[in-house]
Design a protein around this motif. Structure first.
Motif, PDB file in Angstrom:
ATOM      1  N   MET A 151     -16.617  60.533 -26.615  1.00 54.44           N
ATOM      2  CA  MET A 151     -17.757  61.356 -27.044  1.00 54.44           C
ATOM      3  C   MET A 151     -18.391  60.770 -28.315  1.00 54.44           C
ATOM      4  O   MET A 151     -19.606  60.655 -28.436  1.00 54.44           O
ATOM      5  N   ASP A 152     -17.539  60.367 -29.261  1.00 50.33           N
ATOM      6  CA  ASP A 152     -18.056  59.801 -30.512  1.00 50.33           C
ATOM      7  C   ASP A 152     -18.745  58.460 -30.282  1.00 50.33           C
ATOM      8  O   ASP A 152     -19.789  58.185 -30.870  1.00 50.33           O
ATOM      9  N   ALA A 153     -18.157  57.636 -29.423  1.00 50.95           N
ATOM     10  CA  ALA A 153     -18.791  56.336 -29.170  1.00 50.95           C
ATOM     11  C   ALA A 153     -20.200  56.567 -28.612  1.00 50.95           C
ATOM     12  O   ALA A 153     -21.157  55.900 -29.006  1.00 50.95           O
ATOM     13  N   PHE A 154     -20.315  57.537 -27.720  1.00 52.34           N
ATOM     14  CA  PHE A 154     -21.627  57.850 -27.143  1.00 52.34           C
ATOM     15  C   PHE A 154     -22.551  58.414 -28.226  1.00 52.34           C
ATOM     16  O   PHE A 154     -23.693  57.977 -28.385  1.00 52.34           O
ATOM     17  N   GLY A 155     -22.037  59.346 -28.994  1.00 48.97           N
ATOM     18  CA  GLY A 155     -22.835  59.977 -30.050  1.00 48.97           C
ATOM     19  C   GLY A 155     -23.223  59.014 -31.159  1.00 48.97           C
ATOM     20  O   GLY A 155     -24.243  59.194 -31.817  1.00 48.97           O
ATOM     21  N   HIS A 156     -22.413  58.004 -31.360  1.00 51.70           N
ATOM     22  CA  HIS A 156     -22.727  57.027 -32.406  1.00 51.70           C
ATOM     23  C   HIS A 156     -23.494  55.838 -31.837  1.00 51.70           C
ATOM     24  O   HIS A 156     -23.573  54.785 -32.460  1.00 51.70           O
ATOM     25  N   LEU A 157     -24.011  56.043 -30.629  1.00 50.66           N
ATOM     26  CA  LEU A 157     -24.989  55.129 -30.026  1.00 50.66           C
ATOM     27  C   LEU A 157     -24.401  53.759 -29.707  1.00 50.66           C
ATOM     28  O   LEU A 157     -25.086  52.736 -29.737  1.00 50.66           O
ATOM     29  N   LYS A 158     -23.095  53.741 -29.411  1.00 51.45           N
ATOM     30  CA  LYS A 158     -22.427  52.473 -29.134  1.00 51.45           C
ATOM     31  C   LYS A 158     -22.426  52.168 -27.642  1.00 51.45           C
ATOM     32  O   LYS A 158     -22.543  53.085 -26.809  1.00 51.45           O
ATOM     33  N   ALA A 159     -22.229  50.904 -27.326  1.00 55.11           N
ATOM     34  CA  ALA A 159     -22.082  50.517 -25.929  1.00 55.11           C
ATOM     35  C   ALA A 159     -20.739  51.031 -25.411  1.00 55.11           C
ATOM     36  O   ALA A 159     -19.741  50.999 -26.118  1.00 55.11           O
ATOM     37  N   ILE A 160     -20.762  51.514 -24.171  1.00 58.82           N
ATOM     38  CA  ILE A 160     -19.525  51.951 -23.515  1.00 58.82           C
ATOM     39  C   ILE A 160     -19.428  51.214 -22.188  1.00 58.82           C
ATOM     40  O   ILE A 160     -20.297  51.375 -21.323  1.00 58.82           O
ATOM     41  N   GLY A 161     -18.406  50.395 -22.042  1.00 58.84           N
ATOM     42  CA  GLY A 161     -18.158  49.742 -20.763  1.00 58.84           C
ATOM     43  C   GLY A 161     -17.009  50.478 -20.090  1.00 58.84           C
ATOM     44  O   GLY A 161     -16.015  50.776 -20.747  1.00 58.84           O
ATOM     45  N   ALA A 162     -17.149  50.780 -18.814  1.00 59.20           N
ATOM     46  CA  ALA A 162     -16.099  51.586 -18.175  1.00 59.20           C
ATOM     47  C   ALA A 162     -15.740  51.029 -16.806  1.00 59.20           C
ATOM     48  O   ALA A 162     -16.613  50.589 -16.036  1.00 59.20           O
ATOM     49  N   SER A 163     -14.443  51.049 -16.498  1.00 60.32           N
ATOM     50  CA  SER A 163     -13.983  50.675 -15.159  1.00 60.32           C
ATOM     51  C   SER A 163     -14.342  51.802 -14.200  1.00 60.32           C
ATOM     52  O   SER A 163     -14.618  52.934 -14.623  1.00 60.32           O
ATOM     53  N   VAL A 165     -14.588  55.450 -34.062  1.00 58.71           N
ATOM     54  CA  VAL A 165     -15.465  55.204 -35.217  1.00 58.71           C
ATOM     55  C   VAL A 165     -15.140  53.901 -35.944  1.00 58.71           C
ATOM     56  O   VAL A 165     -15.970  53.378 -36.670  1.00 58.71           O
ATOM     57  N   ILE A 166     -13.941  53.383 -35.735  1.00 57.37           N
ATOM     58  CA  ILE A 166     -13.605  52.159 -36.476  1.00 57.37           C
ATOM     59  C   ILE A 166     -13.975  50.883 -35.707  1.00 57.37           C
ATOM     60  O   ILE A 166     -13.749  49.787 -36.197  1.00 57.37           O
ATOM     61  N   VAL A 167     -14.542  51.035 -34.507  1.00 60.62           N
ATOM     62  CA  VAL A 167     -14.988  49.850 -33.759  1.00 60.62           C
ATOM     63  C   VAL A 167     -16.485  49.963 -33.454  1.00 60.62           C
ATOM     64  O   VAL A 167     -17.103  51.008 -33.683  1.00 60.62           O
ATOM     65  N   ASP A 168     -17.050  48.880 -32.913  1.00 55.28           N
ATOM     66  CA  ASP A 168     -18.497  48.847 -32.697  1.00 55.28           C
ATOM     67  C   ASP A 168     -18.903  49.164 -31.261  1.00 55.28           C
ATOM     68  O   ASP A 168     -20.070  49.443 -30.986  1.00 55.28           O
ATOM     69  N   ALA A 169     -17.961  49.053 -30.345  1.00 54.02           N
ATOM     70  CA  ALA A 169     -18.232  49.366 -28.936  1.00 54.02           C
ATOM     71  C   ALA A 169     -16.886  49.662 -28.297  1.00 54.02           C
ATOM     72  O   ALA A 169     -15.843  49.280 -28.842  1.00 54.02           O
ATOM     73  N   ILE A 170     -16.909  50.363 -27.142  1.00 49.40           N
ATOM     74  CA  ILE A 170     -15.620  50.622 -26.484  1.00 49.40           C
ATOM     75  C   ILE A 170     -15.653  50.213 -25.016  1.00 49.40           C
ATOM     76  O   ILE A 170     -16.686  50.312 -24.348  1.00 49.40           O
ATOM     77  N   ALA A 171     -14.496  49.742 -24.543  1.00 46.03           N
ATOM     78  CA  ALA A 171     -14.314  49.440 -23.127  1.00 46.03           C
ATOM     79  C   ALA A 171     -13.197  50.346 -22.622  1.00 46.03           C
ATOM     80  O   ALA A 171     -12.117  50.381 -23.219  1.00 46.03           O
ATOM     81  N   LEU A 172     -13.484  51.088 -21.562  1.00 43.02           N
ATOM     82  CA  LEU A 172     -12.460  51.978 -20.993  1.00 43.02           C
ATOM     83  C   LEU A 172     -11.920  51.320 -19.741  1.00 43.02           C
ATOM     84  O   LEU A 172     -12.598  51.266 -18.713  1.00 43.02           O
ATOM     85  N   VAL A 173     -10.715  50.781 -19.842  1.00 39.70           N
ATOM     86  CA  VAL A 173     -10.127  50.109 -18.688  1.00 39.70           C
ATOM     87  C   VAL A 173      -9.023  51.023 -18.166  1.00 39.70           C
ATOM     88  O   VAL A 173      -7.880  50.948 -18.599  1.00 39.70           O
ATOM     89  N   LEU A 174      -9.411  51.927 -17.268  1.00 41.10           N
ATOM     90  CA  LEU A 174      -8.477  52.980 -16.849  1.00 41.10           C
ATOM     91  C   LEU A 174      -8.435  53.104 -15.336  1.00 41.10           C
ATOM     92  O   LEU A 174      -9.456  52.907 -14.662  1.00 41.10           O
ATOM     93  N   SER A 175      -7.265  53.453 -14.834  1.00 41.37           N
ATOM     94  CA  SER A 175      -7.158  53.801 -13.427  1.00 41.37           C
ATOM     95  C   SER A 175      -7.636  55.246 -13.288  1.00 41.37           C
ATOM     96  O   SER A 175      -7.757  55.970 -14.293  1.00 41.37           O
ATOM     97  N   ALA A 176      -7.890  55.669 -12.055  1.00 43.24           N
ATOM     98  CA  ALA A 176      -8.346  57.053 -11.853  1.00 43.24           C
ATOM     99  C   ALA A 176      -7.300  58.040 -12.370  1.00 43.24           C
ATOM    100  O   ALA A 176      -7.635  59.034 -13.033  1.00 43.24           O
ATOM    101  N   ASP A 177      -6.031  57.748 -12.128  1.00 48.96           N
ATOM    102  CA  ASP A 177      -4.969  58.652 -12.607  1.00 48.96           C
ATOM    103  C   ASP A 177      -4.906  58.646 -14.132  1.00 48.96           C
ATOM    104  O   ASP A 177      -4.750  59.684 -14.781  1.00 48.96           O
TER     105      ASP A 177
END
Ligand code: HDD
Length: 701
Positions: free
Chosen positions: A645-657, A617-629
């Motif tokens: 879940m909140d980033a999605f619910g708050h209509l933010k961009a989600i970038g994911a590896s 909630v304190i940022v405007d978008a999120i990037a998930l840079v994660l390995s499968a593990d």
């Protein structure tokens, strides 16, 4: 007197000795700790006792003075707008306005005037959270060469009431209830809506108050308004009417209500911290000053009374002329001395500006001076550095509590003839350069001859502009507004108050009333009696945030949370970080532990925030840079799942590896606009909110 940096205290038990070594300091230089009388203090750790385990001695003046001063550290908080944050900066004029006003601040293009601006919420106490649904105060003190000019406005261009005499009632109704002492900083309770539902003139303001305007993303992303119609007076004495606007460089942006509520828990100081950090890192918040200028003929033909503070002049009808900018570039040295002690007053104006007969403004001209005496304790509050004019101040006002000045000489009255030549000693009035009021010789300034307690007929239309506002909003904002009304009225226990409010809403828009009634599971009542039948006007796109002229879909001034964990790809983290910075955004590194996580290249990357304490909630978008593990491990952590879940619910961009899938699916993130990989499309999306996603994640009214 011995200057001991180390001393010994005999604990008296078993001959045991307790060594206390104060932190090293410049004990031999000039920086000695003293009392307020200038007496050097030998020991600031131990009070004077009769033996190590004995009672304290009354003669310990250092102890008594320190505790006495501490006991009196607080001053009464502001009765409204108690919670606020402020910064220093300057106003820079773009073009000379000498044809319109003689005010010195508006004469020379390019000239800078120092100022101090305080933003505030209205209802809550000084220690309340930054993100309730509330109007934001927007008060600017310009230290001009001709004295202080205070433009004490809000982030909303209209007000709840038309006459100042209703202000104490309004404020009592919104503050915590008299018997139970709650709720704090919330309008969602019986007394507020009871009052509002009985005050049809508040309906326009209520539309704004229930809109996204009252849950801003950042103080740097709010508009400001002087609300009332003022006058500008030029050297020839001609008057031009003016309404003041502040337009934020970063655009207007709001949060989602669910987000604002969660921010209140995650960071009660969200807006204060945000303002501090922007200034600290050199991203100085900036607004342009805009003027709506008009003459008597315009005022005559305009559909509403320009003296009525519950009305706007739509920007489409009268464009806003941009004349300068305000930059906030310095945080106060001391919060109390400056932010708490600053005393704004709409009556502080300079030659070349003037008031109008707006009855709310007229009442304010009394209130603020009076409240400063109560808060700051003395009529000499203007001598406190933050309030002091930065031009010569000369008069014969004398004495009073906490007088800081030592005027010289015999003359303390005027006229006098005290010098040897029998002439006046000391400052004199100046008819040519002194402040003079406009003579009121136009139809707006006209004063009726009788003393009356009447509201002008021209103030009677309470619904047309409320309707104009609602119908001008983007459909997502309309849904937010309707849902805000449902939320607030659902907290109202008195059913007749809800019904009365619904009756008022029918006058605004039948569709809105129906949506709110359905949200409350109540029938739609008949429209309340309207003093003037509501009229339809063309929508004003300037009133909407989403897809309006003040929306800026950019990463500039926005933050991107980059979530990484052990095993994350170091090159990917670095690339996202670089791309965010290139787009003038702020990357916030978040990992399960603040010390960092071990990336796949073996390096330990320290985080800006720990995951559990740095929700999305304190940022405007999120990037998930994660390995499968890494993603599989985080899928078992509630904080991580909630983050996504909140980033999605708050209509933010989600970038994911590619590796982040397990976490995305645990958080229920579906394919949707704004859910991307980590490349360019993420950076393009990160400056936006995806309102089209909202119906999938939230039931709105
Ligand atoms: Fe007010 C504070 C704005 C109507 C009486 N007001 C205050 C502040 C702002 C406003 C921004 C905080 C200043 C600061 O940061 O210290 N007020 C407004 C606006 C209004 C308005 C935009 C309507 C257009 N206010 C209003 C009325 C009255 C007051 C009608 C009383 C008759 N306001 C006060 C006050 C405060 C104040 C009680 C509390 C603390 C202070 O003044 O310094 O005098």
């Amino acid at each position: 007197m011995a200057d001991k940096s180390t001393f010994t205290t005999d604990r008296g038990e078993g001959g045991e000795t307790h060594q206390h070594v104060p932190a090293k300091g410049p004990h031999d230089g000039e920086d000695h700790l003293t009392t307020n009388q200038g007496i050097r203090v030998s020991d600031n750790q131990n009070q004077l006792k009769v033996g190590a385990r004995g009672p304290v001695l009354l003669e310990d003046f250092a102890l008594r003075e320190k505790i006495f001063h501490f006991d009196h550290e607080r001053i009464p908080e502001r009765i409204v707008h108690a919670r606020g944050s402020a910064a220093h900066g300057y106003f820079e004029l773009y073009e000379s306005l000498s044809d319109i006003t003689k005010a010195d601040i508006f004469q020379r293009a390019g000239e800078k005037t120092p100022l101090f601006t305080r933003f505030s919420t209205v209802a809550g106490g000084a220690g309340s959270v930054d993100t309730p649904r509330d109007v934001r105060g927007f008060a600017v003190k310009f230290y001009t060469k001709e004295g202080n000019w205070d433009l004490v406005g809000n982030n909303i261009p209209v007000f709840f009431i038309q006459d100042a005499i209703k202000f104490p009632d309004l404020v009592h109704s919104v503050k915590m209830e008299a018997d139970r002492g709650y709720p704090q900083a919330a309008s969602a309770h019986d007394t507020f809506w009871d009052f509002i539902s009985l005050m049809p003139e508040s309906t326009h303001m209520i539309m704004w108050a229930m809109s996204d305007r009252t849950i801003p993303r950042s103080l740097a992303m709010i508009e400001g308004f002087g609300v009332h119609t003022f006058r500008m007076i030029n050297a020839e004495g001609n008057s031009t009417f003016v309404k003041f606007h502040w337009k934020p460089k970063l655009g207007v942006q709001s949060t989602i209500w669910d987000e604002a509520v969660k921010i209140a828990g995650a960071d009660p100081d969200f807006h204060r911290r945000d303002l501090f950090e922007r200034i600290d890192r050199g991203d100085f918040p900036e607004w342009e000053l805009g003027l709506q200028l008009f003459d008597e003929a315009f005022a005559e033909k305009f559909e509403f009374d320009v003296l009525d503070p519950t009305k706007i002049i739509p920007e489409e009808v009268l464009p806003v002329r941009i004349v300068g900018r305000m930059v906030l570039d310095r945080w106060p040295d001391n919060f109390f001395a400056e932010t708490e002690q600053v005393a704004y007053c709409p009556a502080n104006i300079v030659p070349g500006l003037d008031f109008t007969n707006d009855p709310l403004l007229q009442g304010r001209l009394f209130s603020y001076l009076d409240t400063q005496k109560s808060r700051l304790g003395t009529a000499n509050f203007h001598q406190i550095p933050i309030n002091a004019a930065k031009c010569p101040v000369m008069n014969f006002q004398r004495d009073g509590m906490m007088q800081m000045l030592q005027p010289k000489g015999r003359a303390n009255y005027e006229p006098n003839s005290l010098n040897e030549a029998g002439e006046v000693t000391g400052p004199r009035e100046c008819p040519a350069t002194g402040f003079s009021s406009f003579d009121g010789a136009d139809s707006v300034g006209e004063i009726g001859a009788n003393k009356v307690r009447l509201r002008s007929e021209s103030f009677a239309d309470h619904y047309s502009q409320a309707r104009l506002f609602f119908r001008s909003l983007h459909e997502a904002e309309q849904a937010h507004l309707a849902s805000a009304l449902v939320f607030e009225l659902s907290k109202v226990g008195l059913v007749h108050v809800r019904t009365r409010m619904l009756s008022n809403l029918v006058n605004v828009d039948a569709g809105l009333a129906k949506r709110v009634a359905e949200g409350l599971a109540m029938p739609v009542p008949k429209a309340s009696l309207a003093a003037a039948a509501p009229r339809d006007f063309d929508p004003s796109p300037a009133l909407r945030i989403i897809e309006g002229p003040r929306q800026r879909e950019t990463l500039e001034g926005r933050a991107v949370g980059i979530l990484y964990a052990d095993g994350s790809d170091g090159a990917e983290v670095a690339a996202v970080r670089k791309a965010v910075e290139a787009a003038k955004g702020k990357p916030v590194l978040i990992s399960p532990k603040v010390g960092g996580a071990k990336l796949n290249d073996g390096t330990l990357l320290a985080a800006d925030g720990q995951l559990a304490g740095t929700p999305s909630v304190i940022v405007d978008a999120i990037a998930l840079v994660l390995s499968a593990d890494g993603a599989a491990a985080l899928a078992k952590d509630a904080a991580a799942v909630q983050f996504v879940m909140d980033a999605f619910g708050h209509l933010k961009a989600i970038g994911a590896s590619d590796g982040a899938k397990a976490l995305l699916s645990k958080a229920g993130v579906e394919a949707s606009d704004g859910v991307t990989g980590l490349g360019k499309d993420f950076i393009a999306a990160a400056g936006r909110r995806f309102f089209a996603r909202e119906p999938e994640v939230r039931m709105l009214a």
